[in-house]
Write an enzyme that holds these catalytic residues in place. Structure first.
Site, mmCIF file in Angstrom:
data_model
loop_
_atom_site.group_PDB
_atom_site.id
_atom_site.type_symbol
_atom_site.label_atom_id
_atom_site.label_comp_id
_atom_site.label_asym_id
_atom_site.label_seq_id
_atom_site.Cartn_x
_atom_site.Cartn_y
_atom_site.Cartn_z
ATOM 1 N N PHE A 70 12.128 6.709 3.089
ATOM 2 C CA PHE A 70 11.331 6.198 4.205
ATOM 3 C C PHE A 70 12.166 5.142 4.919
ATOM 4 O O PHE A 70 13.291 4.840 4.512
ATOM 5 C CB PHE A 70 9.993 5.616 3.721
ATOM 6 C CG PHE A 70 10.115 4.604 2.616
ATOM 7 C CD1 PHE A 70 10.211 3.247 2.893
ATOM 8 C CD2 PHE A 70 10.124 5.010 1.292
ATOM 9 C CE1 PHE A 70 10.326 2.314 1.883
ATOM 10 C CE2 PHE A 70 10.234 4.079 0.262
ATOM 11 C CZ PHE A 70 10.336 2.731 0.562
ATOM 12 N N ARG B 188 0.838 -1.203 0.000
ATOM 13 C CA ARG B 188 0.000 0.000 0.000
ATOM 14 C C ARG B 188 0.875 1.256 0.000
ATOM 15 O O ARG B 188 0.389 2.352 0.203
ATOM 16 C CB ARG B 188 -0.942 -0.009 1.207
ATOM 17 C CG ARG B 188 -2.038 -1.054 1.093
ATOM 18 C CD ARG B 188 -3.037 -1.004 2.239
ATOM 19 N NE ARG B 188 -4.184 -1.861 1.959
ATOM 20 C CZ ARG B 188 -4.203 -3.173 2.128
ATOM 21 N NH1 ARG B 188 -3.132 -3.784 2.606
ATOM 22 N NH2 ARG B 188 -5.276 -3.878 1.837
ATOM 23 N N ASP C 32 10.476 -7.899 -0.155
ATOM 24 C CA ASP C 32 10.740 -7.834 1.273
ATOM 25 C C ASP C 32 12.147 -7.276 1.405
ATOM 26 O O ASP C 32 13.064 -7.723 0.711
ATOM 27 C CB ASP C 32 10.645 -9.203 1.939
ATOM 28 C CG ASP C 32 10.612 -9.082 3.462
ATOM 29 O OD1 ASP C 32 9.779 -8.307 3.970
ATOM 30 O OD2 ASP C 32 11.423 -9.730 4.132
#
Length: 204
Positions: free
Chosen positions: A157, A10, A74
């Site tokens: 981020f 998301r 991942d």
């Protein structure tokens, strides 16, 4: 007609990053969509011991639930002085998933007494592509560097404000999107997936 490709995230920044890689590789005919654009489905626990295992868990789950090809990654930070941790636990290192500020604060606290020469680290990303009836492909990318003593920059981020890439005088959070794409672990893994993505596009 473009092939829809579910990106098991998301995070809008991950979708944008994939679109930039597709453009840079000249791959047309793929329409990336995020989890917000498909009906909710139960996401399986990411209990793999490696980045590759967790990426495959997510990609298989998405492909099975939606019937469309699914790309999942991942990724995390492997710190030498912590024996490769936080590793697959990077997103929830401080206890709550995705709390970047808490994760960064905990990492800095754990490295307080570690000298600069031993603050080596690498971002690692595994990207998995699962195509229903068309097989599975997993590629990994590594981005070597070290952990800074305080956060720098407002971009990116996760651990980007604490990561100083090898040969750079700017933290990952101080790089432009284009600079980060060219060097980052996820960018490298996605570019390694380009042949599989190109083959997927040719199904359109």
């Amino acid at each position: 007609m473009a092939v829809r490709l579910l990106v098991a995230s998301r995070n809008a920044k991950k979708l944008a990053e994939l679109r930039r890689v597709l453009d840079a590789e000249g791959i047309v005919g793929i329409e990336p969509i995020g989890l917000d654009e498909v009906p909710d489905f139960p996401e399986e626990p990411e209990d793999g011991a490696t980045f590759a295992e967790n990426a495959l868990i997510k990609a298989r789950s998405g492909a099975r639930a939606t019937g469309v090809p699914c790309l999942a990654d991942d990724s995390g930070l492997a710190v030498d002085a912590l024996n490769g941790m936080p590793g697959v636990l990077s997103a929830r290192w401080a206890g709550r998933h995705g709390d970047d500020a808490a994760n960064n604060a905990l990492l800095l606290a754990q490295l307080t007494d570690v000298p600069d020469a031993r603050r080596g680290a690498a971002f690692v990303s595994a990207c998995a592509l699962v195509v229903p009836g068309g097989g599975e492909t997993v590629e990994e990318g590594r981005w070597s560097g070290s952990v800074l003593r305080e956060p720098r920059g407002k971009g990116g981020f996760g651990y980007d404000p604490l990561f100083l890439p090898e040969g750079s005088d700017r933290a990952a959070a101080e790089l432009t999107s284009a600079e980060k794409d060219a060097a980052s672990h996820r960018g490298r893994a996605l570019r390694a997936l380009a042949p599989a993505l190109r083959a997927l596009a040719e199904r359109a």
